[in-house]
Enzyme design. Structure first.
Site, PDB file in Angstrom:
ATOM      1  N   SER A 123       0.849  -1.187   0.000  1.00  0.00           N
ATOM      2  CA  SER A 123       0.000   0.000   0.000  1.00  0.00           C
ATOM      3  C   SER A 123       0.887   1.241   0.000  1.00  0.00           C
ATOM      4  O   SER A 123       2.063   1.178   0.401  1.00  0.00           O
ATOM      5  CB  SER A 123      -0.889   0.005   1.246  1.00  0.00           C
ATOM      6  OG  SER A 123      -1.513   1.261   1.433  1.00  0.00           O
ATOM      7  N   TYR A 151      -1.556  -1.255  10.801  1.00  0.00           N
ATOM      8  CA  TYR A 151      -1.765  -1.532   9.379  1.00  0.00           C
ATOM      9  C   TYR A 151      -0.609  -0.973   8.549  1.00  0.00           C
ATOM     10  O   TYR A 151      -0.047  -1.674   7.690  1.00  0.00           O
ATOM     11  CB  TYR A 151      -3.083  -0.939   8.902  1.00  0.00           C
ATOM     12  CG  TYR A 151      -3.254  -1.024   7.395  1.00  0.00           C
ATOM     13  CD1 TYR A 151      -3.574  -2.239   6.795  1.00  0.00           C
ATOM     14  CD2 TYR A 151      -3.071   0.099   6.591  1.00  0.00           C
ATOM     15  CE1 TYR A 151      -3.701  -2.328   5.416  1.00  0.00           C
ATOM     16  CE2 TYR A 151      -3.204   0.014   5.220  1.00  0.00           C
ATOM     17  CZ  TYR A 151      -3.519  -1.195   4.630  1.00  0.00           C
ATOM     18  OH  TYR A 151      -3.634  -1.286   3.260  1.00  0.00           O
TER      19      TYR A 151
END
Length: 250
Positions: free
Chosen positions: A131, A144
């Site tokens: 990401s 995360y």
């Protein structure tokens, strides 16, 4: 030609399956939700196998490898993953541990196991989905962001090793910004910025993977954010991310 795709029940994973199918690949689709996997399989033209599995369970990951090691996988896509939103002191510990198991351990184990098999054959490809979060510390999604940083760092290091070995295996890391998927609802956030189309991200990622691109960042805005972040201190970037994350609260 065969491709194994985790997290193939929706979002980027489903779109990657559709794109590889259009290129003539048989697919093996992995996810927890059987109904959604069946829905993905129905839109594919070539042969597709589904395996319903919880990738947070190490024993199940190992059994998945033993089940599929004889399939001669040409493309491995480690896409399964999810996020948890909230201050680190208040988020649920077990949910975070489950996220770490899926986002890190499953990617690590499947990459390691299938890489050994792929090195025995002709040209093969691995795509690990990280990401844009991997480039920065992420207040309010600290765990995360950290899991995605692990995936990017691991993938880039393996890529360098394989390059110097002149290996027949190419490994790439996909680092998209916000994408229109179920991610936000599962993480419990609301993106204020415009999200990219999952089909666009999937095609872009696979095309760049086949070109041997080590780090794949779709979207002009994400490329710019990554470039300009180099000119600011980590503290300044973290303040910006904190402000951006606070706006995600539902």
């Amino acid at each position: 030609m065969k491709a194994l795709i985790t997290g193939a029940s929706s979002g980027i994973g489903r779109e990657i399956a559709k794109h590889l199918d259009s290129l003539g690949y048989e697919t093996i689709l992995i996810a927890r939700n059987k109904e959604e996997l069946e829905a993905t399989r129905r839109v594919l033209e070539n042969k597709a196998k589904i395996v319903v599995m919880d990738l947070s369970d190490f024993d199940k990951i190992r059994s998945l490898y033993l089940l599929l090691k004889g399939e001669k996988i040409d493309v491995l896509v480690n896409n399964a993953g999810f996020g948890v939103f909230g201050a680190f002191s208040s988020t649920d510990l077990m949910r975070e541990v489950e996220m770490i198991d899926v986002n890190i351990r499953a990617v690590h184990v499947l990459t390691k196991m299938f890489l050994k098999e792929m090195k025995k054959r002709k040209k093969s490809y691995i795509l690990n989905v990280s990401s844009s979060a991997s480039f920065f510390p992420g207040p309010y999604m600290s765990s995360y962001y950290a899991t995605k940083a692990y995936v990017r760092s691991l993938t880039e290091a393996i890529s360098y090793e394989l390059e110097h070995e002149k290996s027949n295996v190419s490994i790439s890391c996909l680092c998209p910004g916000p994408v229109a998927t179920k991610f936000s609802s599962i993480a419990g956030v609301h993106f204020k910025t415009r999200s990219m189309d999952a089909a666009f991200v999937a095609k872009y990622a696979i095309d760049k993977m086949f070109q041997g691109k080590r780090l794949i960042v779709p979207g002009f805005s994400m490329k710019c954010a990554r470039f300009f972040s180099r000119f600011f201190s980590t503290y300044f970037v973290m303040r910006f991310v904190y402000y951006f994350q606070k706006k995600k609260k539902k």
